[in-house]
Write a protein that holds these residues in place. Structure first.
Motif, PDB file in Angstrom:
ATOM      1  N   ARG A  90      32.278 -10.366-102.385  1.00 42.85           N
ATOM      2  CA  ARG A  90      33.739 -10.327-102.566  1.00 42.85           C
ATOM      3  C   ARG A  90      34.442  -9.575-101.443  1.00 42.85           C
ATOM      4  O   ARG A  90      35.665  -9.542-101.387  1.00 42.85           O
TER       5      ARG A  90
ATOM      6  N   THR B  36      31.779 -14.344-105.668  1.00 44.94           N
ATOM      7  CA  THR B  36      32.760 -13.291-105.386  1.00 44.94           C
ATOM      8  C   THR B  36      33.606 -12.932-106.603  1.00 44.94           C
ATOM      9  O   THR B  36      34.427 -12.024-106.515  1.00 44.94           O
TER      10      THR B  36
ATOM     11  N   MET C  72      38.923 -12.708-107.285  1.00 42.61           N
ATOM     12  CA  MET C  72      37.855 -13.135-106.382  1.00 42.61           C
ATOM     13  C   MET C  72      38.350 -13.018-104.949  1.00 42.61           C
ATOM     14  O   MET C  72      39.504 -12.664-104.700  1.00 42.61           O
TER      15      MET C  72
END
Length: 400
Positions: A115, A154, A162
């Motif tokens: 992420r 992510t 995200m």
């Protein structure tokens, strides 16, 4: 693009990604942009001394404190190295990771997608305006795969967020009409507007349109022009703004961590033992008890791989491609030609397996079942690290 403040490589524009090409990215390639967090954790002037705290990286500039701590002379050359990388129009040193678009590499996305970055999904606009419905659908399917992959790797369940995504369409020199760009944007919207990723896809505001400005959900670019294409410049500025507003970029880290990172990456080895890393860290005045935090940070930023598990924590992987991806893709690759694609992956280890263990090799090639004899030959180049590579394959679900 992942941030490693010591890297000098700057990438000016997204790579062209024509479907079916042999480039690393195909119809909808993905790159991830990461900016280093904490590249300016402690600021000093030339020759200044600072007092560095222990594990938490706190710093004091008063060298005459009543209770003096261990003193560290700041390396002026190191500071100047970072300053030399800065330019007047950017705050960051950004590095680019171009992910393989070939399906055989899909299984290793989770090694590199985190992420902490901005992802650009690149497709060829010619495909979405093609008269062939199969070509259009294949392009959308590939974009969908990459969107889903970024979501999976992510997504933060705690915050329902995200990593940001920027969709880029290439070949604007051919697909150059604003009306075509608007139609492509509508196709993308209708296809993906219900995806959980949609709120995190960045808008191309004030894009050229017939009759005035419009907002598109992607950035049409002409790679041949590079920065002479105003859309490329706008996209780069957007990515930098996104990075600048990301919390992880502004987390402070001790300068000694960056010194350690420099020494690790400069050693030129694909891996080191944990004890070797601890010794390098101590040379840079990083306490041994702070090393796990340092390694976890570098792992999250994609600079190295380290897993704090009993069977894996003793190995710090500095070059994931050389240490892990290359041997894995000797096993997981395109072994057979097909009617649609006559190419196949053949290396010396494959020939050796075919000669020594023909029946077992055919079983693997056709059914994906591999025995220890075959695995031993395929991972022979990994030497004593073969067992660790195999353990990582099991961990990531590549072998069961």
């Amino acid at each position: 693009e992942r941030g490693a403040p010591e890297e000098d490589d700057q990438h000016d524009h997204p790579q062209d990604a024509a479907a079916g090409s042999s480039a690393a990215t195909t119809a909808a390639g993905s790159s991830a942009a990461k900016a280093n967090s904490g590249s300016g954790a402690q600021k000093t002037s030339a020759g200044q001394k600072v007092t560095i705290g222990s594990a938490d990286g706190e710093a004091e500039e008063d060298a005459s404190a009543a209770a003096p701590k261990r003193m560290l002379d700041i390396d002026d050359a190191l500071v100047m190295k970072y300053l030399a990388n800065l330019t007047d129009n950017t705050k960051f040193v950004i590095s680019l990771f171009d992910y393989g678009g070939q399906t055989v590499f899909n299984v290793i996305h989770h090694l590199f997608l985190t992420r902490y970055g901005v992802y650009t999904l690149v497709f060829n606009m010619e495909q979405l305006v093609s008269q062939d419905a199969a070509v259009r659908e294949n392009c959308l399917s590939t974009i969908s795969f990459w969107l889903n992959s970024v979501v999976v790797h992510t997504w933060n369940a705690d915050t329902s967020t995200m990593a940001p995504i920027v969709i880029v369409g290439t070949h604007k020199d051919i697909v150059n009409s604003p009306s075509q760009h608007a139609e492509i944007s509508k196709v993308l919207h209708d296809k993906f507007c219900r995806s959980v990723a949609w709120p995190f896809i960045q808008e191309n505001e004030e894009a050229d349109a017939d009759g005035g400005d419009a907002s598109l959900c992607f950035f049409p670019v002409d790679n041949r022009k590079s920065r002479k294409d105003t859309t490329v410049v706008k996209m780069m500025k957007l990515i930098e703004d996104i990075i600048d507003t990301s919390d992880y970029v502004h987390q402070e880290r001790p300068l000694t961590w960056l010194q350690t990172m420099d020494k690790l990456t400069a050693c030129g080895k694909p891996y080191l033992s944990l004890s070797e890393v601890e010794a390098i860290a101590q040379e840079c005045e990083v306490p041994r008890e702070a090393v796990p935090s340092l390694l976890s940070f570098l792992h999250e930023m994609g600079i190295l791989m380290w897993h704090d598990e009993a069977s894996l924590r003793d190995i710090v992987i500095l070059d994931a491609v050389a240490y892990f991806v290359t041997p894995v893709t000797t096993i997981i690759c395109k072994h057979l030609a097909t009617a649609m694609d006559s190419t196949r992956h053949v290396v010396e280890a494959h020939k050796k397996c075919s000669k020594l263990y023909y029946d077992a090799w055919m079983k693997m090639v056709h059914h994906g079942i591999v025995n220890t004899d075959i695995m031993g030959v395929l991972l022979q180049e990994s030497g004593q690290q073969a067992s660790v590579v195999l353990h990582l394959m099991v961990k990531f679900g590549l072998v069961v």
